[in-house]
Design a protein around this motif. Sequence first.
Motif, short mmCIF file in Angstrom:
data_model
loop_
_atom_site.label_atom_id
_atom_site.label_comp_id
_atom_site.label_asym_id
_atom_site.label_seq_id
_atom_site.Cartn_x
_atom_site.Cartn_y
_atom_site.Cartn_z
N ALA B 107 0.96 -1.58 -0.37
CA ALA B 107 -0.19 -0.04 0.01
C ALA B 107 0.70 1.10 -0.11
O ALA B 107 1.22 1.59 0.97
N LEU B 108 1.31 1.53 -1.25
CA LEU B 108 2.45 2.56 -0.76
C LEU B 108 1.58 3.52 -1.85
O LEU B 108 0.67 3.32 -3.32
N ILE B 118 8.65 7.65 1.31
CA ILE B 118 8.85 6.87 3.62
C ILE B 118 8.85 8.19 4.21
O ILE B 118 8.51 8.09 5.14
N MET B 119 9.05 9.21 3.38
CA MET B 119 8.97 10.48 4.31
C MET B 119 7.53 11.28 4.96
O MET B 119 6.91 11.01 5.74
N THR B 120 6.20 10.20 4.33
CA THR B 120 4.67 10.49 4.60
C THR B 120 4.84 9.26 5.78
O THR B 120 3.96 9.76 6.50
N GLY B 121 5.80 8.45 5.56
CA GLY B 121 6.13 8.05 7.50
C GLY B 121 6.30 8.87 8.75
O GLY B 121 5.73 8.25 10.07
N ARG B 122 7.44 9.89 8.46
CA ARG B 122 6.60 10.99 8.92
C ARG B 122 5.54 12.06 9.64
O ARG B 122 6.29 13.03 10.45
N LEU B 123 5.08 11.94 8.93
CA LEU B 123 4.05 12.66 9.07
C LEU B 123 3.30 13.04 10.70
O LEU B 123 3.14 13.84 10.68
N THR B 124 3.08 11.86 11.41
CA THR B 124 2.32 11.88 12.37
C THR B 124 3.96 13.17 13.34
O THR B 124 2.71 13.36 14.54
N GLU B 180 8.06 -0.40 1.96
CA GLU B 180 7.30 -0.39 2.47
C GLU B 180 7.80 0.00 4.17
O GLU B 180 7.46 0.33 5.61
N LEU B 181 8.67 -1.29 4.01
CA LEU B 181 9.04 -1.27 5.67
C LEU B 181 9.67 -0.30 5.83
O LEU B 181 10.02 0.48 7.20
N GLY B 182 10.67 0.19 5.09
CA GLY B 182 11.09 2.43 5.32
C GLY B 182 10.34 2.96 5.93
O GLY B 182 10.63 3.71 6.94
N ARG B 183 9.24 2.69 5.33
CA ARG B 183 8.21 4.11 5.46
C ARG B 183 7.39 3.78 7.21
O ARG B 183 6.77 4.44 7.50
N ALA B 184 7.60 2.37 7.34
CA ALA B 184 7.20 1.77 8.77
C ALA B 184 8.15 1.87 9.65
O ALA B 184 7.71 2.95 10.53
N LEU B 185 9.80 2.19 9.04
CA LEU B 185 10.79 2.93 10.04
C LEU B 185 10.55 4.15 10.34
O LEU B 185 11.12 4.45 11.34
N ALA B 186 10.51 4.65 9.40
CA ALA B 186 10.06 6.01 9.29
C ALA B 186 9.46 7.32 10.64
O ALA B 186 9.48 7.79 11.06
#
Lengths: 663, 274
Positions: B107-108, B118-124, B180-186
């Motif tokens: 789901a990217l 990956i940057m989107t993983g930092r949104l929160t 996807e793993l990268g985004r989760a790690l972010a």
Amino acid sequence: MTDAAMAAEGGLDTFPKLILRNARIRAGLPAMREKDFGIWQTWTWAEVLGEVEAAAIGLAEIGFQRGDTCAVVGANRPRLYWTIMAVQSLGGVPVPVYADAIAEELAYVLEHADVGFAMCEDQEQVDKVLSVAENLPGLRHIIYDEERGLADYDHSRLSSFVTIQQKGRDRLAADDSAAQAFLDSIAAGKGSDISIILYTSGTTGRSKGVMLSAERCIKAATDTVEFDRLTERDEVLAYLPLAWVGDHYLNYAQGIVAGFCMACPESSATAAHDLKEIGPSFYFAPPRVFENMLTQLTIRMQDAGALKRWMFDYFIGVARRYGEKILDGHSVPASGRLLYWLGHLFVYGPLKNVLGFSNIRVAYTAGEAIGPDLFSFYRSLGLNLKQLYGQTEAFLYVTAHPDGHVRADTVGPPSPNVDVKIAENGEVLFKTPGQFIGYFKNDEATKETIDAEGWVHTGDAGFFDTDNQLKIIDRAKDVGKLRDGTLFAPKYIENKLKFFPNIKEVVAFGDDRDFVCAFINIDLNAVGNWAEKNNLAYGSYQELAAHPDVNRIIEGHVDQTNQDLAREPAMAGAQIKRFLVLHKELDADDGELTRTQKVRRRFIAERYAPLIEAFYDGSSEKFVETEVTYEDGRRGKIAATVQIRDMETYPTRAAEATREAAE
Amino acid sequence: MNAFVRSDQAAPEDGIKAGEVMLRVENVSLAFGGVRAITDVSFDILKGEIRAIIGPNGAGKTSMLNVINGFYHPQEGEIWFRGVKRSNMKPHQIAHQGIARTFQNIALFKGMSTLDNIMTGRLTMMRRNMLWQALWTGPAEAEEIRHREFVERIIDFLEIQHIRKMPVGRLPYGLQKRVELGRALAAEPQLLLLDEPMAGMNLEEKEDMSRFILDVNSQFGTTIALIEHDMSVVMDLSDRVVVLDYGKKIGDGTPDEVCRDQTVIDAYLGVSHD
């Protein structure tokens, strides 16, 4: 910089002394770059000296002594280069090893070179060294750059580069004499010291350690820096294997001598991107790289819109007409110059920018023959691409094209201060300023290679063309003679034919025979494409290869090759008299090619002996049955009647001239 | 240099030490209308471990993961996360809690680059409001640079520098999984949920992914719960395994124990349920 440092520079006959000089006169200029976390980080010459100083003092702290050897295993990373510099500063000998070497090869080199220390890029390389460490009694300490995954290892004989440098910095802070000791150690280095041992790749037997002395390395690099007018404003991308003479010469040696900046790519996979971002001014790549680039380019152009395709095709045509002439400074009509200028604006400029070639002043290729079309394609875009011929034993340059005298089929005249001689058997011999001292612990091989008069034997056969440009034709041991004494260089003839896209593989025969014959493999993609366009139906490779129209096309290529050969007095006698298109593709599974796709001449000659017989007994066709191995291991037989064609040969051009005079 | 330095926005440390219970599932049941997906399942996840959830198709594994990350609300039972009983939350609240996940089907954002994904993983963790970010100046700029640096460390860690600027849709499947793993790690998760991280991969890609999972666990101490079908991978990677079948827990223990358990063997070999 202190007086002590200036004193340590001495005669500038070692690399550390030159680094001291660069740190003094080019303190603020960039010396190295590396892309880290997506951003280019830069070290100036003064900073590089600082890093090297810390590393060297740290290495001395863990027991590194003058004369020790240190293996350097990994890709082009600044810390690996600093290790080489630090080891040289301490009077030790760096031994770079190919990063992709398997453990046994690594073990051989490490053992043969008696390494006491090993600098590894990462966990992968550390693991490799550790796996062979029990056979290396001399190995005292392993150092690594990338820490990842190594935290849980036993660190009694293992340190990160950072800790080594920290040891050095602590010592510098605690002890005022440490800095002076570092300078003394550099000053104690002599030009005659072994600067580095480079192991040959070992395609023929065990790899040999080529010992190069500091003063010779520097002398050779000084000559070529002058030859190509390299300065501190130049920049290179150091992406060639660290253990290969090409990297050590073109980037390390020339970089330190000229004081230019060496940029390390982020990883080997990003080299093409990094090339574009750095925009180097000096570039080297083997022909294969240029070929891949052109293939990629062609594929992408086929996907482009009609207007772009038209512009591309039109202006590439313009470049083919005028580009090389403009590059070589020949006269070109004003309209041609205008068109070329427009082409540069719309096509060549943007294209070179995408490829990372915008700033290139000098580019070299070497290693194998480059197709004339491919070569002139890049040159016509305004890229100053040249060829060189060199060897590890020469510390690279034996010959190189000077600007403006570039030809696709030669490797140029001897480089400055290089003597080249052709032996009676056609072998190329040389004496160069950078010439190696000998093979490490292998006097026998040294004696075989350097003869009593000091000439180094290359093992390559070649000859000088009319304008003093050297042509390399083949490995000397593969060069034979026809019965009438004419020189027969199979690879030279084969390469000429293989430059035709329709021809994939060629095997030429003629040693100790009356004339030259050749087996030819068609390229299924190229010829198949042509067949499709011409509504020619075929069911298999065999059927296509036997088609009379295909044979006619190949005949045209052979005829063209014979005409080319006729233009070269030394080669004219070895024109192809008869050829056949082979009924099956030569295949590594059948043992006909090596796994690296090189022709196994002798094996093929045995396997297809009836066909060779047919060449020389005059038959015009021959029925053969050949056993083949399929990919799943099953065996089968291919039977075919192969047509043999006779070719016209041409008198040499020189002979033509005499005849005209006589008439 | 490569160790992740936790930034100030990271989910607060809670004083749980490695080996203590991080998440506890107590008697959870989940039904969709008349279909019971999970029936009375209890297990725990310890801090710092790799916990595998396995079971045949339709056993309720993905449902369990969705319960853990708060996407489904179980009708019965309790979830305790870091010593606090969890009430029903919205998924973004869960993300703020320090749980991140990857999906069974990637789901990217296909049209965006690896870096942006990956940057989107930092949104929160972005604190500046949209206006600041649109102006991209002052504090917003500083914040973005900080996040970008973190993302670059992830790119370095997962060795995907060469695809940094490539649209994700053009990447091969194995690399997309890595992104996807990268985004989760972010998101700097305390607990990382991986739903079939190796589905559809070839052997080499599986080996790479296994190495990254182990590295994430050992280097950053991230607790990982994963669903996986490849038993050899599960046995090699995980510290403890929980086995589900038809929504019920039928086994729990170390890989060796689970392997020897007759009920588990029956479930996998297909004994009739009557």
